[in-house]
Design an enzyme around this catalytic site. Structure first.
Site, PDB file in Angstrom:
ATOM      1  CB  ALA A 171      -5.735  10.407  -9.228  1.00 13.08           C
ATOM      2  CG  ASP A 172      -3.040  15.194  -8.424  1.00 14.75           C
ATOM      3  OD1 ASP A 172      -4.442  15.979  -8.542  1.00 14.75           O
ATOM      4  OD2 ASP A 172      -3.449  14.479  -7.547  1.00 14.75           O
ATOM      5  CB  SER A 173      -0.326  12.878 -13.098  1.00 11.55           C
ATOM      6  OG  SER A 173       0.714  12.693 -12.301  1.00 11.55           O
TER       7      SER A 173
END
Length: 403
Positions: A171-173
């Site tokens: 999700a962060d990427s």
């Protein structure tokens, strides 16, 4: 002809008030295409990602990957002199990236509205768990929360296993890449209007977009999608299969033409005439049976032979790679993998380079990983004209850390 070799974002100056994963990913995306990214870090601990494992000879590998090529400016954002320093820098940059919880920058007088009054061309990208608006806006959020809240974890895995989050910053990427896209759009509009903008990215939203079919399916039909293992629930045959030598490969017969070519490659053209397998709709109805046929065919041959046959029939397929496979693959070495140079702690390290290629731009180099505050003097002298007495005064008061 315009020289493109410096990158499409050459001349763009970025101040990264971000730590850990999503915001630094956005910073790396911009830096990869020519922007000058100045990373602001706490004078004491620096970016917490410096403490993430795995750590090799004191160097956090994940931090190195996301921050090579950036300049590190160490400022205490919780001090009034540090806040004043960032406020002054905001007037000298094109973009600010931040990942504080909504409201924190406003408490420090560093919110977009305040900074844009002095620099109306400023673009700010805010990345946080749930976005700047909505009932959850003040809740803390990391990638795991985004992966579960978006619905991804619920459909990831097998029917008899629990909902499963990925073992990396998924999700962060995606949120970081999306933030970089938002920054690029805001910069493009600024060229026409002369005005900056505020880009608002919630960690979960890009991932929820990716799994969005399950939501429209539910609202249209009432069906709640569950976990289906390596299938998609929408096309057959598709999956990951074990070959005779114990190695794994994937096959994606996701349209009719590829399914027909797969049956030909398997030496089973009669499957095309079988009413159970003639179209994708009926193949999905008999997916379990068809999967057993494909599994049996793959299991009779070593992986290299299976892939060779499938390639000859132009069936979409790939070996299942681990890190060692990727590093040895000639295609990835020619196009994707780059050296992370000048980092003695990591030795001769390779990592994936930029996420896409732009004609005329050879891409960035990755040399070194900044230490905390390594470029403090350089940045403050270059952007604000500070001299040695002023730098010494700020350092003595704890507002900055000099490299």
């Amino acid at each position: 002809m315009t020289d493109r070799s410096a990158g499409p974002l050459a001349g763009v100056r970025v101040l990264e008030l971000g730590s850990m994963y999503a915001a630094p990913t956005c910073g790396r995306m911009l830096r990869d295409f020519g922007a000058d990214v100045v990373k602001v870090e706490d004078p004491g601990s620096g970016d917490y990602a410096r403490q993430w494992t795995p750590i090799q000879n004191g160097m956090a590998i994940g931090f190195a990957r996301l921050n090579s090529g950036k300049r590190s400016l160490s400022v205490d954002l919780r001090s009034v002199p540090g806040q004043d320093l960032v406020r002054r820098l905001a007037g000298k940059v094109d973009v600010i990236i931040e990942n504080f919880r909504p409201g924190r920058l406003r408490e420090w007088g560093l919110d977009y509205e305040t900074l844009a009054r002095d620099n109306p061309r400023l673009v700010m990208a805010s990345v946080c768990g749930f976005g700047q608006t909505g009932p959850y806006r003040k809740k803390p959020g990391f990638g795991t929360v985004a992966e579960t809240g978006s619905g991804f974890a619920y459909i990831n895995g097998w029917p008899d296993t629990p909902p499963t989050s990925p073992p990396f910053g998924f999700a962060d990427s995606i949120a970081g890449i999306s933030a970089a896209m938002g920054v690029a759009m805001a910069l493009f509009r600024r060229e026409r209007t002369g005005e900056g903008d505020h880009v608002d990215v919630a960690l979960y939203e890009p991932l929820m977009f990716i799994v969005g079919d399950m939501i429209i399916n539910y609202t249209s039909t009432g069906f709640v999608q569950g976990r289906v293992g390596n299938g998609t629930g929408s096309a057959s045959p598709r999956g990951v299969y074990e070959a005779a030598d114990g190695k794994w490969l994937s096959i994606a017969a996701s349209n009719q033409a590829i399914a027909e070519r797969l049956f030909e490659a398997m030496g089973r053209p009669e499957l095309l005439a079988d009413p159970r397998y003639a179209t994708n709709d009926v193949r999905m109805q008999h997916n379990d049976e068809l999967q057993e046929i494909v599994k049996a065919w793959v299991a009779e041959r070593p992986r290299a032979q299976v892939l060779d046959i499938l390639d000859k029939f132009e069936v979409v397929c790939s070996q299942v790679n681990d890190a060692s496979d990727i590093v040895e693959d000639p295609h990835f070495r020619a196009r994707t993998l780059v050296d992370l140079a000048g980092v003695e702690a990591l030795g001769k390290a390779l990592m994936p380079g930029a996420v896409l290629h732009v004609e005329g731009y050879p891409g960035p180099s990755y040399v070194g990983v900044p230490s905390i505050g390594q470029h403090t003097d350089e940045v403050l002298t270059e952007l604000l004209g500070y001299d040695e007495p002023r730098l010494a005064e700020l350092a003595a008061g704890g507002a900055i850390r000099r490299g």
